[in-house]
Design a protein around this motif. Structure first.
Motif, PDB file in Angstrom:
ATOM      1  N   SER A 126       0.860  -1.183   0.000  1.00 52.84           N
ATOM      2  CA  SER A 126       0.000   0.000   0.000  1.00 52.84           C
ATOM      3  C   SER A 126       0.898   1.236   0.000  1.00 52.84           C
ATOM      4  CB  SER A 126      -0.928  -0.021   1.212  1.00 52.84           C
ATOM      5  OG  SER A 126      -0.189  -0.163   2.423  1.00 52.84           O
ATOM      6  N   ILE A 127       1.358   1.624   1.172  1.00 55.87           N
ATOM      7  CA  ILE A 127       2.323   2.721   1.294  1.00 55.87           C
ATOM      8  C   ILE A 127       3.709   2.090   1.381  1.00 55.87           C
ATOM      9  CG2 ILE A 127       3.043   4.668   2.725  1.00 55.87           C
ATOM     10  CD1 ILE A 127       0.146   4.870   3.684  1.00 55.87           C
ATOM     11  N   PHE A 309       5.569  -0.409   6.944  1.00 56.58           N
ATOM     12  CA  PHE A 309       4.341   0.354   7.160  1.00 56.58           C
ATOM     13  C   PHE A 309       3.240  -0.536   7.738  1.00 56.58           C
ATOM     14  CE2 PHE A 309       6.699   2.903   4.127  1.00 56.58           C
ATOM     15  CZ  PHE A 309       6.549   4.180   4.647  1.00 56.58           C
ATOM     16  N   ASP A 310       3.192  -1.812   7.314  1.00 57.45           N
ATOM     17  CA  ASP A 310       2.242  -2.744   7.929  1.00 57.45           C
ATOM     18  C   ASP A 310       2.493  -2.828   9.431  1.00 57.45           C
ATOM     19  OD1 ASP A 310       1.529  -3.160   5.330  1.00 57.45           O
ATOM     20  OD2 ASP A 310       2.047  -5.276   5.265  1.00 57.45           O
ATOM     21  N   GLU A 340      12.791  13.002   6.755  1.00 63.23           N
ATOM     22  CA  GLU A 340      12.099  13.695   7.841  1.00 63.23           C
ATOM     23  C   GLU A 340      10.591  13.419   7.838  1.00 63.23           C
ATOM     24  OE1 GLU A 340      12.879  16.659   4.441  1.00 63.23           O
ATOM     25  OE2 GLU A 340      13.983  15.092   5.528  1.00 63.23           O
ATOM     26  N   GLU A 341      10.053  12.875   6.739  1.00 62.85           N
ATOM     27  CA  GLU A 341       8.629  12.560   6.689  1.00 62.85           C
ATOM     28  C   GLU A 341       8.310  11.203   7.308  1.00 62.85           C
ATOM     29  OE1 GLU A 341       6.719  14.299   2.742  1.00 62.85           O
ATOM     30  OE2 GLU A 341       8.473  13.075   2.279  1.00 62.85           O
ATOM     31  N   LEU A 342       9.332  10.365   7.471  1.00 63.84           N
ATOM     32  CA  LEU A 342       9.105   8.998   7.918  1.00 63.84           C
ATOM     33  C   LEU A 342       9.038   8.905   9.444  1.00 63.84           C
ATOM     34  CD1 LEU A 342      11.555   7.149   5.513  1.00 63.84           C
ATOM     35  CD2 LEU A 342       9.062   7.044   5.465  1.00 63.84           C
ATOM     36  N   PRO A 343       8.167   8.030   9.955  1.00 58.35           N
ATOM     37  CA  PRO A 343       8.068   7.836  11.407  1.00 58.35           C
ATOM     38  C   PRO A 343       9.037   6.779  11.919  1.00 58.35           C
ATOM     39  CG  PRO A 343       6.303   6.667  10.310  1.00 58.35           C
ATOM     40  CD  PRO A 343       7.084   7.347   9.223  1.00 58.35           C
ATOM     41  N   THR A 364       6.642   7.883  21.919  1.00 64.03           N
ATOM     42  CA  THR A 364       6.947   8.765  20.790  1.00 64.03           C
ATOM     43  C   THR A 364       6.662   8.070  19.469  1.00 64.03           C
ATOM     44  OG1 THR A 364       8.662   9.884  22.066  1.00 64.03           O
ATOM     45  CG2 THR A 364       8.758  10.127  19.673  1.00 64.03           C
ATOM     46  N   TYR A 365       7.033   6.781  19.395  1.00 69.95           N
ATOM     47  CA  TYR A 365       6.812   6.005  18.170  1.00 69.95           C
ATOM     48  C   TYR A 365       5.323   5.907  17.845  1.00 69.95           C
ATOM     49  CZ  TYR A 365       6.823   1.981  14.974  1.00 69.95           C
ATOM     50  OH  TYR A 365       6.629   1.141  13.906  1.00 69.95           O
ATOM     51  N   ILE A 366       4.506   5.590  18.848  1.00 68.63           N
ATOM     52  CA  ILE A 366       3.062   5.464  18.628  1.00 68.63           C
ATOM     53  C   ILE A 366       2.455   6.817  18.255  1.00 68.63           C
ATOM     54  CG2 ILE A 366       0.853   4.969  19.748  1.00 68.63           C
ATOM     55  CD1 ILE A 366       2.268   2.761  21.296  1.00 68.63           C
ATOM     56  N   LYS A 367       2.913   7.863  18.911  1.00 72.15           N
ATOM     57  CA  LYS A 367       2.428   9.202  18.579  1.00 72.15           C
ATOM     58  C   LYS A 367       2.749   9.549  17.132  1.00 72.15           C
ATOM     59  CE  LYS A 367       2.880  14.066  19.964  1.00 72.15           C
ATOM     60  NZ  LYS A 367       3.557  15.004  20.894  1.00 72.15           N
ATOM     61  N   ASN A 368       3.968   9.245  16.691  1.00 80.97           N
ATOM     62  CA  ASN A 368       4.369   9.515  15.301  1.00 80.97           C
ATOM     63  C   ASN A 368       3.576   8.650  14.323  1.00 80.97           C
ATOM     64  OD1 ASN A 368       6.240  11.391  16.170  1.00 80.97           O
ATOM     65  ND2 ASN A 368       7.967   9.960  16.102  1.00 80.97           N
ATOM     66  N   ALA A 369       3.311   7.395  14.715  1.00 82.05           N
ATOM     67  CA  ALA A 369       2.531   6.504  13.856  1.00 82.05           C
ATOM     68  C   ALA A 369       1.119   7.041  13.657  1.00 82.05           C
ATOM     69  CB  ALA A 369       2.491   5.109  14.462  1.00 82.05           C
TER      70      ALA A 369
END
Length: 399
Positions: A126-127, A309-310, A340-343, A364-369
């Protein structure tokens, strides 16, 4: 043979295949409830998005499901599926008589579809990171463009998991038709069945239930594709013993490493070549369902695979390790995303990877996701297979 000669050779092949399809169409009628599946050009077996759509169809009943694969005896298919060897003869007969086609890759150049038939393209990512289609610029080979245009002209629907995918499909897939905003069927199990997968995979590979798993799953290297398509695998230089120690310090517990080749590589290689073996390492390249492995894992390490991404959608920690980034960009074209766009964190050396593990913070990871998914209109709620099957039922009954 050079590029021009190869294209002419492929054109002759396509013409021969087209003739076979026209003959089959004149001799055979469409079977209303017949649905033909394929995955990764016949190399993928029972896997990816098509698998989870097939499972929902089986659950509902009333369909004749046919699956084309290169090695029918190698893969484990449900008894409800008619498994056929992916030969030209079988492609022509089963595709020409099916009401619905479902695939995650391009159909062979020269394939012909009747107007009464429906082709649903689920794609295999997908992405993702990798430039695809026109996003490759001058790295997009002419033969790839011809095959892509031919396949996209047959498609009736492409599944989508986001506003982002809908926006990029015209350049990515050379497709301007209808989409089904459903999410990714292969992600359904990551959202709905993680506990079951945790237990299943550990039992299958004799791993204790309280042990944590690192899944290492790099993508394939496809070269420039200026002549015959060639996928290859590089030798990984990851220092797994150091990674396990760092993960133990960060997350505690004992860690196993699962190694998994891309499906088109596992069809050609028995196992992944690595330079640093370690204890508690298992090669699971012949396990055909990546989603099952991912759902059982506590950490994913990959390079440019869309499985990152999955994992993100299911909040599984992801660490990118891309030691050949510059070479990859030269062959493939620029990535779809700026860093810089990637989480995700990105490492080009073992030292950088260990540092990224050390400074990882789950909140932080979950927030960015969540921010990434909201920004790009991502829909992954665990119901993709049901949404697509509802659409299939609607299309069959409409006819």
């Amino acid at each position: 043979m050079n590029e021009t000669e190869y294209i002419e050779y492929r054109k002759r092949q396509a013409g021969e295949l087209t003739a076979l399809f026209h003959k089959a169409i004149s001799e055979n009628e469409i079977v209303k409830n017949r649905i033909v599946f394929s995955s990764f050009e016949g190399d993928g077996g029972y896997s990816c998005n098509p698998k989870y759509i097939a499972e929902e169809l089986i659950r509902r009943g009333g369909y004749e499901i046919v699956w084309l694969t290169h090695e029918p005896n190698k893969h484990n298919f449900p008894k409800e599926i008619r498994v056929k060897k992916d030969t030209i003869e079988n492609q022509v007969y089963w595709l020409s008589t099916a009401r619905i086609w479902i695939d995650n890759y391009r159909k062979p150049w020269g394939t012909v579809k009747r107007k009464e038939q429906i082709y649903i393209q689920t794609w295999h990512a997908s992405i993702g990171f990798k430039a695809v289609g026109l996003y490759r610029g001058n790295k997009f080979p002419q033969i790839a463009r011809l095959v892509s245009e031919a396949d996209s002209s047959l498609i009736d629907y492409v599944i989508s998991n986001s506003e982002y995918c809908d926006r990029i499909y015209p350049k990515k897939l050379l497709y301007n038709g209808k989409t089904i905003r459903s999410g990714s069927p292969r992600c359904d199990c990551l959202i709905n069945n993680k506990k079951e997968l945790h237990k299943k995979i550990r039992e299958q590979y004799d791993i204790p239930q309280d042990v944590k798993i690192i899944l290492y799953a790099p993508t394939f290297r496809g070269g420039t594709q200026k002549s015959e398509k060639n996928v290859s695998v590089g030798i990984s230089t990851l220092k797994f013993e150091n990674i396990k120690k760092e993960l133990s310090c960060k997350f505690c517990g004992e860690w196993f490493v699962l190694l998994r080749l891309h499906p088109q590589l596992s069809a050609k290689y028995d196992r992944m070549p690595i330079s640093n073996e370690t204890e508690n390492m298992i090669d699971v390249s012949q396990h055909e369902d990546m989603s099952e492995l991912l759902g059982a894992s506590d950490v994913l390490i990959t390079d440019y695979s869309s499985c990152a991404f999955d994992a993100l959608f299911a909040h599984i920690p992801v660490f990118l390790y891309a030691e050949d980034m510059q070479e990859y960009l030269e062959n493939r074209g620029e990535f779809m995303w700026a860093r810089e766009e990637l989480p995700f964190s990105i490492a080009e050396t073992n030292e950088e990877l260990l540092h990224n593990i050390k400074v990882y913070e789950r909140d932080t990871y979950i927030k960015n996701a969540e921010y990434f998914m909201k920004k790009h209109g991502v829909m992954e709620n665990g119901n993709a297979s049901k949404i697509i099957t509802d659409k299939i039922e609607e299309l069959i009954e409409k006819e």
